[in-house]
Design a protein around this motif. Structure first.
Motif, mmCIF file in Angstrom:
data_model
loop_
_atom_site.group_PDB
_atom_site.id
_atom_site.type_symbol
_atom_site.label_atom_id
_atom_site.label_comp_id
_atom_site.label_asym_id
_atom_site.label_seq_id
_atom_site.Cartn_x
_atom_site.Cartn_y
_atom_site.Cartn_z
ATOM 1 N N MET A 62 -0.558 8.138 -10.126
ATOM 2 C CA MET A 62 -1.189 6.882 -9.750
ATOM 3 C C MET A 62 -0.161 5.879 -9.237
ATOM 4 S SD MET A 62 -4.370 7.427 -10.381
ATOM 5 C CE MET A 62 -5.031 5.756 -10.312
ATOM 6 N N PRO A 63 -0.437 5.199 -8.125
ATOM 7 C CA PRO A 63 0.447 4.122 -7.678
ATOM 8 C C PRO A 63 0.441 2.979 -8.681
ATOM 9 C CG PRO A 63 -1.068 4.813 -5.926
ATOM 10 C CD PRO A 63 -1.546 5.440 -7.192
ATOM 11 N N MET A 64 1.608 2.340 -8.848
ATOM 12 C CA MET A 64 1.732 1.217 -9.776
ATOM 13 C C MET A 64 2.252 -0.001 -9.034
ATOM 14 S SD MET A 64 3.260 2.763 -13.322
ATOM 15 C CE MET A 64 2.522 1.408 -14.244
ATOM 16 N N THR A 65 1.656 -1.146 -9.310
ATOM 17 C CA THR A 65 2.173 -2.402 -8.766
ATOM 18 C C THR A 65 2.907 -3.210 -9.832
ATOM 19 O OG1 THR A 65 0.046 -3.471 -9.213
ATOM 20 C CG2 THR A 65 0.378 -2.525 -7.020
ATOM 21 N N GLU A 66 2.671 -2.847 -11.120
ATOM 22 C CA GLU A 66 3.403 -3.446 -12.225
ATOM 23 C C GLU A 66 3.281 -2.538 -13.442
ATOM 24 O OE1 GLU A 66 1.744 -7.118 -13.540
ATOM 25 O OE2 GLU A 66 -0.328 -6.437 -13.344
ATOM 26 N N LEU A 67 4.245 -2.662 -14.357
ATOM 27 C CA LEU A 67 4.259 -1.842 -15.565
ATOM 28 C C LEU A 67 3.560 -2.598 -16.691
ATOM 29 C CD1 LEU A 67 6.515 -0.524 -13.783
ATOM 30 C CD2 LEU A 67 7.638 0.111 -15.912
ATOM 31 N N ALA A 68 2.253 -2.813 -16.511
ATOM 32 C CA ALA A 68 1.502 -3.611 -17.474
ATOM 33 C C ALA A 68 0.731 -2.755 -18.461
ATOM 34 C CB ALA A 68 0.536 -4.539 -16.733
ATOM 35 N N ALA A 69 0.479 -1.487 -18.144
ATOM 36 C CA ALA A 69 -0.305 -0.621 -19.016
ATOM 37 C C ALA A 69 0.190 0.806 -18.880
ATOM 38 C CB ALA A 69 -1.795 -0.712 -18.663
ATOM 39 N N SER A 126 15.151 3.791 -4.330
ATOM 40 C CA SER A 126 14.275 2.750 -4.856
ATOM 41 C C SER A 126 14.647 2.296 -6.264
ATOM 42 C CB SER A 126 12.818 3.239 -4.868
ATOM 43 O OG SER A 126 12.392 3.567 -3.569
ATOM 44 N N VAL A 127 15.177 3.202 -7.084
ATOM 45 C CA VAL A 127 15.504 2.877 -8.472
ATOM 46 C C VAL A 127 16.987 3.067 -8.754
ATOM 47 C CG1 VAL A 127 15.080 3.477 -10.894
ATOM 48 C CG2 VAL A 127 13.182 3.450 -9.271
ATOM 49 N N GLY A 128 17.532 4.208 -8.374
ATOM 50 C CA GLY A 128 18.952 4.480 -8.617
ATOM 51 C C GLY A 128 19.206 4.958 -10.033
ATOM 52 N N ARG A 129 20.426 5.404 -10.282
ATOM 53 C CA ARG A 129 20.817 5.893 -11.606
ATOM 54 C C ARG A 129 21.369 4.714 -12.397
ATOM 55 N NH1 ARG A 129 19.651 11.251 -12.936
ATOM 56 N NH2 ARG A 129 21.658 11.529 -13.942
ATOM 57 N N GLN A 130 20.511 4.053 -13.157
ATOM 58 C CA GLN A 130 20.909 2.855 -13.881
ATOM 59 C C GLN A 130 21.578 3.232 -15.207
ATOM 60 O OE1 GLN A 130 20.764 0.074 -12.362
ATOM 61 N NE2 GLN A 130 19.500 0.775 -10.656
ATOM 62 N N PRO A 131 22.682 2.563 -15.559
ATOM 63 C CA PRO A 131 23.420 2.932 -16.768
ATOM 64 C C PRO A 131 22.784 2.419 -18.065
ATOM 65 C CG PRO A 131 24.505 1.100 -15.674
ATOM 66 C CD PRO A 131 23.380 1.523 -14.776
ATOM 67 N N ARG A 132 21.853 1.456 -17.974
ATOM 68 C CA ARG A 132 21.234 0.901 -19.184
ATOM 69 C C ARG A 132 19.728 0.833 -19.004
ATOM 70 N NH1 ARG A 132 24.675 -3.688 -18.566
ATOM 71 N NH2 ARG A 132 22.779 -4.975 -18.671
ATOM 72 N N GLU A 133 19.008 0.873 -20.138
ATOM 73 C CA GLU A 133 17.555 0.875 -20.069
ATOM 74 C C GLU A 133 16.999 -0.436 -19.532
ATOM 75 O OE1 GLU A 133 16.535 1.994 -24.052
ATOM 76 O OE2 GLU A 133 16.355 4.124 -23.531
ATOM 77 N N ASP A 134 17.670 -1.570 -19.832
ATOM 78 C CA ASP A 134 17.164 -2.835 -19.302
ATOM 79 C C ASP A 134 17.298 -2.885 -17.779
ATOM 80 O OD1 ASP A 134 19.950 -2.866 -19.578
ATOM 81 O OD2 ASP A 134 20.025 -5.050 -19.722
ATOM 82 N N LEU A 135 18.396 -2.305 -17.249
ATOM 83 C CA LEU A 135 18.566 -2.260 -15.802
ATOM 84 C C LEU A 135 17.570 -1.291 -15.173
ATOM 85 C CD1 LEU A 135 22.478 -2.248 -15.591
ATOM 86 C CD2 LEU A 135 20.903 -4.187 -15.278
ATOM 87 N N MET A 136 17.285 -0.187 -15.871
ATOM 88 C CA MET A 136 16.291 0.755 -15.369
ATOM 89 C C MET A 136 14.917 0.098 -15.303
ATOM 90 S SD MET A 136 15.219 4.547 -16.837
ATOM 91 C CE MET A 136 14.298 3.899 -18.250
ATOM 92 N N ARG A 137 14.587 -0.685 -16.331
ATOM 93 C CA ARG A 137 13.289 -1.376 -16.328
ATOM 94 C C ARG A 137 13.210 -2.366 -15.172
ATOM 95 N NH1 ARG A 137 8.714 -2.531 -19.448
ATOM 96 N NH2 ARG A 137 7.432 -3.799 -18.080
ATOM 97 N N ASP A 138 14.286 -3.119 -14.935
ATOM 98 C CA ASP A 138 14.295 -4.065 -13.818
ATOM 99 C C ASP A 138 14.075 -3.336 -12.495
ATOM 100 O OD1 ASP A 138 14.718 -6.158 -15.540
ATOM 101 O OD2 ASP A 138 16.885 -6.267 -15.191
ATOM 102 N N ALA A 139 14.735 -2.193 -12.338
ATOM 103 C CA ALA A 139 14.599 -1.422 -11.100
ATOM 104 C C ALA A 139 13.182 -0.874 -10.950
ATOM 105 C CB ALA A 139 15.627 -0.291 -11.078
ATOM 106 N N LEU A 140 12.579 -0.442 -12.052
ATOM 107 C CA LEU A 140 11.199 0.050 -11.994
ATOM 108 C C LEU A 140 10.241 -1.074 -11.615
ATOM 109 C CD1 LEU A 140 11.044 2.355 -15.155
ATOM 110 C CD2 LEU A 140 10.968 3.088 -12.772
ATOM 111 N N ASP A 141 10.442 -2.254 -12.194
ATOM 112 C CA ASP A 141 9.585 -3.388 -11.866
ATOM 113 C C ASP A 141 9.674 -3.737 -10.379
ATOM 114 O OD1 ASP A 141 8.598 -3.729 -14.437
ATOM 115 O OD2 ASP A 141 10.188 -5.115 -15.032
#
Length: 279
Positions: A174-181, A246-261
């Motif tokens: 499913m396409p996502m526009t935000e990680l709300a659910a 679009s996301v990249g290999r982020q070294p931390r989970e907070d950076l990964m979340r920012d990239a996903l958003d």
């Protein structure tokens, strides 16, 4: 003493009625075991227990799981994964699963799957997979972020377009526009954990039969204790996929979340919840 075992029809078809009867009678099933999914102790005399048959290229291994963790099922893996998982379980002191002595029937002797998804990614593209915990609705969920190293063209087409996301959407992501659910469950797909390590993402077999590897690790990937605990709690893993860059290999989970958003906001993210399988 009879065991509280669940033996599915597909497991029975592989091991035979005689062996299934011995298991149910308690002649060849252990009383206590380490659950093949959550790796905590179980007792087939006291609680419902699933029989899970893992079939490799040359070997079949019968394992046991809490019925609340996994249903009784047959899971296809490579011989290397199967032997590596058995060695890993023995190395940490757990009781190894039972190795089925009869040879695997010829129709189920498969070659090792390539790392590239079949009919999806051309040879020059490799899938990068990152594991991490993602916070959704105040709860941590285990996640896999998948991003190819190059644009993915639709099989049989020419040109430089990137059809990675459209191909996955056609498969049910499913396409996502935000990680709300939490995204909906994509039935037929699953994430294979073996002895606490990440081995593969499985997809439905286009020719019918058992699932095949969509992505498979060259070497089993370690996951954190927190990730594994969350996977066992939810019995599913959230898979996010994005085009190259679009996301990249982020070294931390907070950076990964920012990239996903950011990828979601830009319309470059698809996702699904994949059930958990394990050994």
């Amino acid at each position: 003493m009879p065991r509280m075992l669940d033996v599915s029809d597909e497991v029975r078809a592989e091991i035979g009625d005689e062996e299934a009867a011995r298991l149910l009678a308690g002649e060849s099933a252990p009383g206590s075991y380490d659950c093949t999914s959550c790796r905590t102790p179980g007792d087939s005399e006291q609680e419902r227990t699933s029989t899970v048959l893992f079939i490799g290229d040359e070997t079949a291994v019968l394992a046991f799981a809490h019925a609340t963790c996994l249903p009784s099922q047959v899971v296809q893996v490579t011989e290397e994964q199967l032997q590596g998982a058995v060695r890993s379980i023995g190395a940490v002191g757990g009781e190894p699963p039972q190795q089925v002595q009869q040879p695997v029937p010829q129709p189920y002797q498969h070659q090792q799957q390539a790392q590239q998804p079949p009919n999806l990614v051309p040879e020059q593209a490799v899938l990068g997979v990152t594991s991490g915990l993602v916070l959704i609705q105040n709860e941590l969920h285990p996640a896999l972020v998948v991003e190819p190293t190059a644009p993915v063209a639709r099989p049989g087409t020419l040109g430089s377009g990137d059809d990675f996301l459209p191909l996955l959407i056609e498969q049910g992501f499913m396409p996502m526009t935000e990680l709300a659910a939490v995204p909906p469950v994509l039935h037929g797909w699953s994430v294979l954990l073996a002895a606490g390590q990440l081995h593969a993402v499985l997809q439905p077999n286009p020719n019918g039969g058992r699932p095949v590897a969509w992505w498979q690790a060259h070497q089993p990937l370690q996951v954190t204790d927190g990730w594994r605990a969350a996977a066992n709690k939810h019995q599913q893993v959230l898979m996010f996929a994005a085009p190259v860059g679009s996301v990249g290999r982020q070294p931390r989970e907070d950076l990964m979340r920012d990239a996903l958003d950011k990828a979601a906001a830009n319309g470059k993210l698809v996702s699904a919840a994949l059930p958990l399988a394990g050994i």
